[in-house]
Design a protein around this motif. Structure first.
Motif: not given
Length: 567
Positions: A488-490, A497-499, A507-526
């Motif tokens: 997730l970090t990579r 610290g953002d997780i 069948r799935e995993t749910t996890f919490e991301i710091r609000g200020s990092a959420a948009d950048a995380f989703a974009e980078s992961f995609a």
């Protein structure tokens, strides 16, 4: 201190290459008693090739200035890799050029039939890799009866790569009266045992000047955001602007991606990785040597033994696995008296590991953020002002037409427009710098075993609301926190610290991301990695905690306890 008296052809060759004085390893070898076997401990890049070339000169020339007609080889040099063997061949070729020496290479990846024909035609010095030399020996193509000297270059590397049996086979096939020179960066027990078995009363030389932890290399640690590593590489290349640079990645995929990215941005970049054929590798190295390329993106194995003129910058795009790997990478620059720079890119999550690595390597490191776009533009302006095209005066043959063209331009365009066009033309020839961020992270702290966040750092949810995401991996896919966190970090370009909380279901995993990092995380992961792994932002409240799976051992234990109680 100048060179001591040398055979005239070799002295002229050194003078033509502007060798004013010997390096420490060259001086130590020349000071050793003539004709003795040598066991030399010296680092890569210390001038070893010229050192052993000078050391064996007396055995080969025997006070003459030229060598006899080529026949069975007089000297054999063994190196661990193709690139290093070919490099040694080139060095010995110019060093012995005036003696009439014929120096040939026998290396894996080349046409063995062509090598066989070269051996049959006669030679003086053979340079090769252990596997290919053994093959020629077994087939009767390499004749060793006239050998006067055998050199093992980077012997510790050859043993590490599993060539011990090949080396013993080759050495056993050489004349007992030969000289044996063994060069190694380190002297572990295996090297000492090899020397005791195949050398006679060897002089042991530990070159103190070469054990200073790469004193000619300036180390810099650059703080980077994980999602900005490529941008940081671009800006470091532009800021330092070395004639030749090498960028190290840990994987072949990383090499392919970064080389393509740099080429797209306008850098003349080539790639070196284990998946390339020998012809492709040779073409890439030649492009670097003749100036058609200025950046090499490589893996550790592919770059082993490379020596490139003008290589003043090494960038570790991926953090090296350990201190030894870092020093081996960095040793591509700062060679034989040249100054070099080694830049290590360090994301926040890797700072503790990087600091441990620097401490083990005993190198002094300057920490900073990545060069900014504004700093690079300021440098570009200074470089443009110092461009020889502007600094040099007119020549007689060009003065008339240049004056005519200049007058024609000034008649049609105002000076301000001409100057702006010149600046625009200059900038169009260089890659555009990237906007980067300095994370400015603090010294590392003890890790919190719950989620991997540093103790004392704000936890997700303590200072701002967290955003929940769903990942399409679960227990059935063997998902567990110790594997999910690095992924997730990579891929998400965030720190641990953002997780926040991680909840794994079947069948799935749910996890919490710091609000200020959420948009950048989703974009980078995609953008990064396999499309088969997907995350999606969840709506509404956080999911209910999942029950931990029951282990088979615990279930069996409860059954046995139940049986005892019923009895």
């Amino acid at each position: 201190m100048p060179f001591p008296p040398l055979p005239t052809p070799l002295a002229r060759a050194l003078d033509a290459r502007s060798y004013a004085e010997p390096t420490p390893v060259q001086q130590a070898v020349l000071d050793a008693e003539s004709g003795r076997d040598l066991l030399v401990s010296a680092q890569t890049g210390s001038g070893k090739t010229v050192a052993f070339g000078l050391a064996i000169a007396g055995s080969l020339l025997d006070e003459a200035e030229t060598l006899p007609a080529p026949g069975a080889p007089l000297a054999l040099a063994i190196a661990p890799t193709r690139e290093l063997a070919l490099q040694v061949q080139r060095e010995l070729t110019w060093l012995y050029a005036e003696t009439g020496a014929r120096v040939i290479a026998n290396v894996g990846g080349m046409d063995p039939r062509r090598e066989s024909r070269a051996l049959e035609a006669g030679t003086h010095i053979v340079v090769g890799t252990p596997g290919r030399l053994r093959d020629h020996l077994e087939r009767g193509r390499l004749v060793t009866e006239n050998l006067r000297a055998v050199v093992l270059d980077e012997a510790d590397e050859m043993l590490d790569m599993g060539f011990r049996e090949d080396l013993e086979f080759i050495l056993a096939a050489t004349p007992a009266a030969r000289r044996t020179l063994l060069f190694s960066a380190t002297l572990p027990k295996a090297i000492v045992a090899l020397a005791e078995r195949y050398q006679r009363d060897a002089v042991r030389l530990a070159v103190a000047g070469e054990t200073r932890g790469h004193a000619d290399i300036a180390y810099r640690a650059v703080r980077v955001m994980p999602r900005e590593v490529e941008h940081a590489v671009v800006n470091v290349l532009r800021f330092i602007d070395a004639p030749v640079s090498i960028v190290f990645c840990n994987t072949r995929d990383g090499v392919r991606h970064l080389q393509a990215s740099l080429t797209e941005r306008g850098f003349s970049a080539v790639a070196l990785s284990g998946e390339l054929g020998q012809g492709e590798r040779n073409a890439a190295l030649q492009a670097l040597r003749d100036g058609r390329a200025r950046v090499c993106v490589a893996t550790d194995v592919a770059a082993r033994g490379i020596d490139l003129p003008g290589l003043d910058l090494v960038i570790h795009a991926d953090l090296p696995h350990d201190a030894e790997v870092m020093q081996h990478r960095s040793g591509r620059t700062g060679r034989a008296g040249r100054k070099g720079t080694s830049v290590v890119l360090v994301p926040a999550a890797r700072r503790r590991r990087a600091e441990q690595m620097f401490a083990i390597a005993k190198v002094n490191v300057e920490w900073s953020g990545p060069p900014t776009a504004d700093e690079i533009r300021e440098l570009d302006r200074e470089r443009m002002m110092a461009d020889p095209l502007l600094a040099e005066g007119d020549t007689e043959e060009d003065r008339d037409w240049e004056k005519e063209w200049a007058e024609a331009l000034l008649e049609r365009f105002p000076p301000e427009r001409l100057a702006a066009s010149l600046a625009r033309l200059y900038r169009s020839r260089i890659p555009v710098p990237e906007d980067v961020t300095d994370p400015g992270f603090e010294p590392p702290r003890r890790s919190d075993p719950r989620v991997g966040a540093p103790v004392g750092a704000p936890r997700v949810g303590d200072d701002e609301p967290g955003i929940w995401f769903r990942l399409n991996l679960g227990r059935r896919d063997r998902a567990e926190p110790r594997r999910l966190l690095p992924m997730l970090t990579r891929r998400g370009g965030i720190g641990r610290g953002d997780i926040g909380a991680i909840r794994i279901f079947d069948r799935e995993t749910t996890f919490e991301i710091r609000g200020s990092a959420a948009d950048a995380f989703a974009e980078s992961f995609a953008r990064r990695g396999s499309a088969e792994l997907r995350v999606e932002r969840m709506q509404g409240e956080a999911p209910a905690p999942g029950k931990a799976p029951k282990s088979p051992r615990a279930t069996k234990h409860r059954r046995e306890v139940g049986k005892v109680q019923r009895r």
